[in-house]
Design a protein around this motif. Structure first.
Motif, short mmCIF file in Angstrom:
data_model
loop_
_atom_site.label_atom_id
_atom_site.label_comp_id
_atom_site.label_asym_id
_atom_site.label_seq_id
_atom_site.Cartn_x
_atom_site.Cartn_y
_atom_site.Cartn_z
N ASP A 57 6.13 30.93 -24.35
CA ASP A 57 6.03 30.28 -25.65
C ASP A 57 6.51 31.22 -26.76
O ASP A 57 7.27 30.81 -27.64
N PHE A 58 6.10 32.47 -26.70
CA PHE A 58 6.52 33.46 -27.69
C PHE A 58 8.04 33.65 -27.65
O PHE A 58 8.70 33.67 -28.68
N GLY A 59 8.56 33.78 -26.45
CA GLY A 59 10.01 33.97 -26.30
C GLY A 59 10.80 32.81 -26.87
O GLY A 59 11.80 33.01 -27.58
N ARG A 60 10.37 31.61 -26.59
CA ARG A 60 11.13 30.42 -27.04
C ARG A 60 10.91 30.12 -28.51
O ARG A 60 11.85 29.93 -29.26
N ARG A 61 9.62 30.03 -28.92
CA ARG A 61 9.34 29.59 -30.29
C ARG A 61 9.55 30.68 -31.32
O ARG A 61 10.11 30.44 -32.38
N VAL A 62 9.10 31.88 -31.03
CA VAL A 62 9.15 32.95 -32.02
C VAL A 62 10.48 33.69 -31.98
O VAL A 62 11.13 33.88 -33.00
N MET A 63 10.88 34.10 -30.78
CA MET A 63 12.10 34.90 -30.65
C MET A 63 13.36 34.07 -30.43
O MET A 63 14.45 34.61 -30.43
N GLU A 64 13.20 32.76 -30.21
CA GLU A 64 14.32 31.84 -29.97
C GLU A 64 15.20 32.32 -28.82
O GLU A 64 16.42 32.33 -28.90
N MET A 65 14.54 32.68 -27.73
CA MET A 65 15.22 33.15 -26.52
C MET A 65 15.20 32.05 -25.47
O MET A 65 14.18 31.38 -25.30
N ASP A 66 16.30 31.87 -24.76
CA ASP A 66 16.34 30.92 -23.67
C ASP A 66 16.00 31.56 -22.33
O ASP A 66 15.59 30.89 -21.40
N ALA A 67 16.18 32.86 -22.23
CA ALA A 67 15.88 33.58 -20.98
C ALA A 67 14.45 34.10 -21.03
O ALA A 67 13.88 34.27 -22.11
N PRO A 68 13.88 34.36 -19.86
CA PRO A 68 12.51 34.89 -19.84
C PRO A 68 12.44 36.27 -20.50
O PRO A 68 13.40 37.03 -20.50
N LEU A 69 11.26 36.56 -21.08
CA LEU A 69 11.04 37.88 -21.65
C LEU A 69 11.04 38.92 -20.53
O LEU A 69 10.61 38.64 -19.42
N PRO A 70 11.47 40.14 -20.82
CA PRO A 70 11.42 41.18 -19.79
C PRO A 70 9.98 41.59 -19.52
O PRO A 70 9.19 41.75 -20.45
N VAL A 71 9.64 41.74 -18.26
CA VAL A 71 8.26 42.06 -17.90
C VAL A 71 7.86 43.45 -18.36
O VAL A 71 6.67 43.73 -18.52
N ASN A 72 8.83 44.33 -18.62
CA ASN A 72 8.47 45.68 -19.04
C ASN A 72 7.75 45.70 -20.39
O ASN A 72 7.12 46.69 -20.74
N MET A 73 7.80 44.61 -21.13
CA MET A 73 7.05 44.56 -22.38
C MET A 73 5.54 44.51 -22.13
O MET A 73 4.75 44.75 -23.03
N PHE A 74 5.13 44.24 -20.88
CA PHE A 74 3.71 44.20 -20.52
C PHE A 74 3.24 45.50 -19.89
O PHE A 74 2.06 45.66 -19.61
N THR A 75 4.15 46.42 -19.64
CA THR A 75 3.79 47.70 -19.03
C THR A 75 2.82 48.44 -19.95
O THR A 75 3.02 48.50 -21.14
N GLY A 76 1.78 48.97 -19.35
CA GLY A 76 0.77 49.68 -20.12
C GLY A 76 -0.36 48.80 -20.61
O GLY A 76 -1.30 49.28 -21.24
N SER A 77 -0.30 47.51 -20.30
CA SER A 77 -1.36 46.59 -20.70
C SER A 77 -2.65 46.91 -19.96
O SER A 77 -2.65 47.19 -18.76
#
Length: 124
Positions: A81-101
């Protein structure tokens, strides 16, 4: 799947860490983040039961709650939802953004990566 609100997500995160929990226990765990009254926690939990986000069970005369939404699927939905609505991305977000969670371990991170990669409409 409907995306939980920020306050609903706060309560779900508590339940993903430990369950079942009473409304009072949930309120105490989420108090610093939510900064609201106990009655607001109870009302939110009632709505979450109606939305099938949590389950309610009486244990020794105390109502306790358990998350009904899968953690990884819910996080993937938020990410998508964040990728599509906020960032206007059609591809999936990279999972490395969750590293360190602190919310996901390495196994869950791999599962999240797969869910994001295989998202039903990610190939449109």
């Amino acid at each position: 799947m409907s995306i939980p609100s920020v306050t609903e997500l706060t309560l779900l995160k508590c339940l993903w860490r430990q369950h079942p929990l009473s409304a009072r226990e949930l309120h105490e765990q989420a108090a610093a983040e939510l900064q609201w009254s106990y009655s607001s926690t109870r009302k939110t939990l009632e709505r979450m039961v109606e939305k099938n986000m949590v389950t309610l069970q009486a244990v020794h005369g105390v109502n306790v709650y358990t998350a009904a939404l899968d953690k990884i699927e819910t996080l993937a939905g938020f990410a998508r939802d964040f990728g599509r609505r906020v960032m206007e991305m059609d591809a999936p977000l990279p999972v490395n953004m969750f590293t360190g969670s602190k919310l996901v371990n390495d196994t869950e991170l791999a599962e999240l990566e797969q869910l994001l990669h295989d998202w039903p409409d990610s190939r449109e």
